[in-house]
Design an enzyme around this catalytic site. Structure first.
Site, PDB file in Angstrom:
ATOM      1  N   ASP A 200       0.849  -1.193   0.000  1.00 29.20           N
ATOM      2  CA  ASP A 200       0.000   0.000   0.000  1.00 29.20           C
ATOM      3  C   ASP A 200       0.888   1.247   0.000  1.00 29.20           C
ATOM      4  O   ASP A 200       1.754   1.386   0.852  1.00 29.20           O
ATOM      5  CB  ASP A 200      -0.888  -0.030   1.253  1.00 29.20           C
ATOM      6  CG  ASP A 200      -1.702   1.239   1.409  1.00 29.20           C
ATOM      7  OD1 ASP A 200      -1.956   1.921   0.396  1.00 29.20           O
ATOM      8  OD2 ASP A 200      -2.079   1.556   2.555  1.00 29.20           O
TER       9      ASP A 200
ATOM     10  N   ASN B 293      -0.443   4.589  -0.295  1.00 31.79           N
ATOM     11  CA  ASN B 293      -1.076   5.848   0.116  1.00 31.79           C
ATOM     12  C   ASN B 293      -1.838   5.765   1.437  1.00 31.79           C
ATOM     13  O   ASN B 293      -2.681   6.592   1.734  1.00 31.79           O
ATOM     14  CB  ASN B 293      -2.006   6.356  -1.005  1.00 31.79           C
ATOM     15  CG  ASN B 293      -3.145   5.379  -1.258  1.00 31.79           C
ATOM     16  OD1 ASN B 293      -3.115   4.251  -0.768  1.00 31.79           O
ATOM     17  ND2 ASN B 293      -4.153   5.804  -1.993  1.00 31.79           N
TER      18      ASN B 293
ATOM     19  N   ASP C  67      -3.847  -9.801 -15.959  1.00 35.81           N
ATOM     20  CA  ASP C  67      -4.880 -10.829 -15.842  1.00 35.81           C
ATOM     21  C   ASP C  67      -6.063 -10.353 -16.667  1.00 35.81           C
ATOM     22  O   ASP C  67      -6.536  -9.229 -16.507  1.00 35.81           O
ATOM     23  CB  ASP C  67      -5.292 -10.953 -14.369  1.00 35.81           C
ATOM     24  CG  ASP C  67      -5.591 -12.368 -13.970  1.00 35.81           C
ATOM     25  OD1 ASP C  67      -6.337 -13.039 -14.712  1.00 35.81           O
ATOM     26  OD2 ASP C  67      -5.103 -12.801 -12.914  1.00 35.81           O
TER      27      ASP C  67
ATOM     28  N   ASP D 175      -7.735 -15.543 -17.652  1.00 36.45           N
ATOM     29  CA  ASP D 175      -8.457 -16.155 -16.544  1.00 36.45           C
ATOM     30  C   ASP D 175      -9.522 -17.134 -17.034  1.00 36.45           C
ATOM     31  O   ASP D 175     -10.265 -16.834 -17.980  1.00 36.45           O
ATOM     32  CB  ASP D 175      -9.125 -15.030 -15.744  1.00 36.45           C
ATOM     33  CG  ASP D 175      -9.804 -15.526 -14.491  1.00 36.45           C
ATOM     34  OD1 ASP D 175      -9.092 -16.058 -13.627  1.00 36.45           O
ATOM     35  OD2 ASP D 175     -11.037 -15.387 -14.391  1.00 36.45           O
TER      36      ASP D 175
ATOM     37  N   GLU E 191      -5.378 -19.957 -18.116  1.00 40.75           N
ATOM     38  CA  GLU E 191      -5.649 -20.773 -16.922  1.00 40.75           C
ATOM     39  C   GLU E 191      -6.581 -21.903 -17.335  1.00 40.75           C
ATOM     40  O   GLU E 191      -7.752 -21.676 -17.594  1.00 40.75           O
ATOM     41  CB  GLU E 191      -6.302 -19.930 -15.832  1.00 40.75           C
ATOM     42  CG  GLU E 191      -6.489 -20.723 -14.555  1.00 40.75           C
ATOM     43  CD  GLU E 191      -7.603 -20.209 -13.667  1.00 40.75           C
ATOM     44  OE1 GLU E 191      -7.562 -20.479 -12.473  1.00 40.75           O
ATOM     45  OE2 GLU E 191      -8.524 -19.537 -14.173  1.00 40.75           O
TER      46      GLU E 191
ATOM     47  N   HIS F 126      -2.719 -17.314  -6.401  1.00 42.88           N
ATOM     48  CA  HIS F 126      -3.628 -16.658  -5.443  1.00 42.88           C
ATOM     49  C   HIS F 126      -4.851 -17.518  -5.122  1.00 42.88           C
ATOM     50  O   HIS F 126      -5.720 -17.076  -4.379  1.00 42.88           O
ATOM     51  CB  HIS F 126      -4.065 -15.312  -6.019  1.00 42.88           C
ATOM     52  CG  HIS F 126      -4.873 -15.479  -7.263  1.00 42.88           C
ATOM     53  ND1 HIS F 126      -4.313 -15.825  -8.475  1.00 42.88           N
ATOM     54  CD2 HIS F 126      -6.207 -15.425  -7.473  1.00 42.88           C
ATOM     55  CE1 HIS F 126      -5.271 -15.963  -9.371  1.00 42.88           C
ATOM     56  NE2 HIS F 126      -6.426 -15.730  -8.795  1.00 42.88           N
ATOM     57  N   ASP F 127      -4.945 -18.708  -5.696  1.00 49.92           N
ATOM     58  CA  ASP F 127      -6.073 -19.615  -5.427  1.00 49.92           C
ATOM     59  C   ASP F 127      -5.652 -20.831  -4.603  1.00 49.92           C
ATOM     60  O   ASP F 127      -6.404 -21.809  -4.524  1.00 49.92           O
ATOM     61  CB  ASP F 127      -6.677 -20.120  -6.751  1.00 49.92           C
ATOM     62  CG  ASP F 127      -7.333 -19.001  -7.553  1.00 49.92           C
ATOM     63  OD1 ASP F 127      -7.863 -18.063  -6.947  1.00 49.92           O
ATOM     64  OD2 ASP F 127      -7.313 -19.082  -8.800  1.00 49.92           O
TER      65      ASP F 127
HETATM   66  C1  GLC Z   1      -9.817 -17.958 -11.748  1.00 52.40           C
HETATM   67  C2  GLC Z   1      -9.098 -17.057 -10.792  1.00 52.40           C
HETATM   68  C3  GLC Z   1      -9.874 -17.019  -9.509  1.00 52.40           C
HETATM   69  C4  GLC Z   1     -11.239 -16.451  -9.798  1.00 52.40           C
HETATM   70  C5  GLC Z   1     -11.936 -17.216 -10.903  1.00 52.40           C
HETATM   71  C6  GLC Z   1     -13.078 -16.435 -11.461  1.00 52.40           C
HETATM   72  O1  GLC Z   1      -9.857 -19.273 -11.322  1.00 52.40           O
HETATM   73  O2  GLC Z   1      -7.781 -17.477 -10.624  1.00 52.40           O
HETATM   74  O3  GLC Z   1      -9.217 -16.279  -8.518  1.00 52.40           O
HETATM   75  O4  GLC Z   1     -12.018 -16.505  -8.632  1.00 52.40           O
HETATM   76  O5  GLC Z   1     -11.100 -17.485 -12.006  1.00 52.40           O
HETATM   77  O6  GLC Z   1     -12.616 -15.367 -12.215  1.00 52.40           O
HETATM   78 CA    CA Z   2      -3.587   2.037  -1.267  1.00 50.64          CA
END
Ligand code: GLC
Ligand code: CA
Length: 569
Positions: free
Chosen positions: A24, A26, A101, A206, A263, A339-340
């Protein structure tokens, strides 16, 4: 293009940034684009040459940005278009490219297209989404099909205005786009062009496996106790999507010097993955599969308190499948988590021996074939969060399943929290631990999400000052990958697995103009192993100071990882 031909992304070292939790700048407690600008040198020093930036578009944040309400703007909590231009320029100056993304499967229900679409059955935007009538069964109205959503419950949501259902394979605030509509396709192509013209170097696409839909709405017949069937074949990897991708590639991607990584997720076979990214005919440069995830017992654990056990033999089998199945045919990314997923250190490592286990895991993976993608915090050994109640979670899929199974079902609350805690995507989304000061150095203000309680010990500052740290070991791994003597072998060389049945040791040889052997012990044990047919020329990298060089008689210490330059005997 041949498989072996140079393209910048084959030699890149990638790093995924979950913007909201990175840094972060700000003081509002939310990570932002200018926060990344502050940390570009940190990434460059690690050896990173490519950033995958999670969605930064305008969004109501039901799924933290994967629910886009305006693709042409930056969410105000993340910054401005000018900040983005500055980030791209500064990154490029440092030799770092940025891919965005790109959310192709769905928009937010607050996107203008959907606001229009739901207004009436004859609205010009109606066909931007997938609408269907409910069915009457035993006198009651039910959804158009019994297909489940990835986030729990049905993949259909009834909209009261017209009485029809719209499809949503994720949350109900994420209606699925109808890719069979040519206007959807050109609208999405225009968006991609906009970002490429702004200087973005490509896309992580994605949920791309789901954009092709079958026309007939038939019920799934798979046998489960659930009302809604998790039968992903109903909308994943269907042939028609390859036509959409081909067109997208012709119209947009092929006109730029960029990379695309899709993905594709679970279930896809190496052959299916090859269809996306085949050197000859594919429309994308590479695709992520999920096969190496979850080779432990966290999905079938019975009792709270059961220890996590890693199944190395099955992990090695999937590596063999992909490293051999795609080599020479389609390029591939390699990564531990994103991130999943829960944190690597908690899944496959040992938080009590962070340096040894973390450095071993990095060395085991990133000297294989494929383009590496590190996930933020992996390089410092971040761990899972100790979730205690449902309020500790942020993920919309956790909230949805909690309501279905704990509030309205019969799941036990304590077990739900415990097991979800081991598996949850929220583990990866805790804020990045930069140092041991307040809020882990992430922000002046209270962060939007959890701070990992171990941040005073596990943080960037400590990794940078400690003589031995995961970060420093990752630096060495990437330096080795880029070393002009070994690059050809480590980037383009073939892969051969050794000792496939060994339950604790993973070993493989990369071969091109040189032969490079990596041997790793995944456990806190001492392992005698014997590798025949090769002799050591020299040690290229080890997480111990005095590793042995007699391959026929090696003794690996706990989490020992050694990479050798070798010759055939
Ligand atoms: C992909 C992303 C995930 C998201 C999903 C819907 O699997 O990695 O984080 O929730 O798509 O966009
Ligand atoms: Ca911020």
């Amino acid at each position: 293009m041949s498989f072996y031909e140079y393209r910048w992304w084959k030699e890149a070292i990638g790093y995924e940034i979950y913007l909201k939790s990175f840094k972060d700048s700000n003081g509002d407690g939310i990570g932002d684009i200018n926060g990344i600008r502050e940390k570009l040198d940190y990434l460059k020093d690690l050896g990173i040459t490519l950033i995958w930036l999670c969605p930064f578009y305008k969004s109501p944040m039901d799924d933290n940005g994967y629910d886009v309400s305006d693709y042409y703007d930056i969410d105000p909590s993340f910054g401005t278009l000018d900040d983005m231009k500055a980030l791209i320029a500064e990154a490029h100056e440092k030799g770092i490219r940025i891919i965005a993304d790109f959310v192709m499967n769905q928009t937010s229900d607050e996107h203008q297209w959907f606001i229009e679409s739901r207004k009436s059955k004859d609205n010009p935007y109606r066909d931007y989404y997938i609408w269907a009538d409910g069915r009457i069964m035993d006198g009651v109205e039910v959804e158009p099909t019994n297909w489940a959503s990835f986030f729990g419950g049905s993949c259909w949501e009834k909209d009261l205005l017209t009485g029809q259902y719209y499809m949503k394979i994720f949350s109900k605030k994420m209606p699925d786009l109808n890719w069979s509509n040519p206007n959807v396709r050109t609208s999405m192509q225009d968006i991609a062009k906009f970002w490429l013209d702004l200087g973005i170097d490509g896309f992580r696409v994605d949920a791309v496996a789901h954009i092709g839909r079958r026309k007939d709405l038939v019920d799934s017949t798979i046998e489960t106790n659930d009302k809604y069937k998790p039968d992903w074949r109903m909308f994943s990897n269907l042939p028609v999507l390859f036509d959409y991708l081909k067109e997208f590639n012709q119209e947009v991607w092929s006109k730029y010097d960029i990379m695309t990584v899709g993905e594709v997720g679970g279930g896809a076979t190496a052959d299916e993955a090859n269809k996306y990214a085949e050197v000859k005919d594919g429309s994308m440069d590479m695709v992520f599969n999920f096969d190496h995830c979850w080779h432990n017992n966290v999905w079938d654990m019975k009792e709270i308190g059961d220890p996590i056990k890693v199944n190395l033999v099955s992990l090695k089998q999937v590596w063999k499948k992909w490293q051999k199945g795609q080599y020479g045919k389609a390029w591939m990314p390699i990564y531990w988590l994103n991130h999943d997923q829960p944190r690597l250190m908690s899944q496959y490592g040992n938080p009590d021996k962070p340096f040894l286990s973390g450095s071993m895991l990095g060395q085991a993976l990133y000297l294989m074939w494929g383009t590496p993608f590190v996930y933020q915090g992996e390089e410092i050994g971040m761990t899972n969060y100790p979730f205690k109640s449902v309020n500790d979670f942020n993920d919309v899929s956790v909230k949805t399943t909690y309501n279905l199974h704990v509030i309205n079902g019969d799941a036990n609350e304590e077990e739900f929290i415990h097991f979800t805690g081991l598996r949850s995507r929220d583990n990866a989304r805790t804020i990045m631990s930069w140092d041991d000061s307040k809020n882990a150095g992430f922000s002046e203000a209270k962060p939007w999400f959890n701070v990992c309680p171990d941040y005073t010990l596990v943080n960037v500052k400590k990794n940078l000052t400690d003589e031995k740290s995961i970060y420093k070991h990752y630096q060495k791994i990437f330096k080795l990958r880029k070393d002009k003597h070994y690059l050809n072998t480590l980037v383009y060389g073939s892969y051969k697995q050794l000792l496939p049945k060994h339950e604790r040791v993973y070993a493989y040889v990369r071969e091109a103009d040189k032969l490079i052997l990596t041997v790793t012990n995944f456990f806190d044990t001492t392992e005698p192993v014997s590798i025949r047919g090769y002799k050591v020329s020299k040690i290229l990298l080890s997480n111990y100071e005095d590793s042995k060089t007699t391959l026929s008689n090696l003794t690996l210490r706990p989490y020992e990882a050694v990479t050798y330059l070798i010759e055939k005997r």
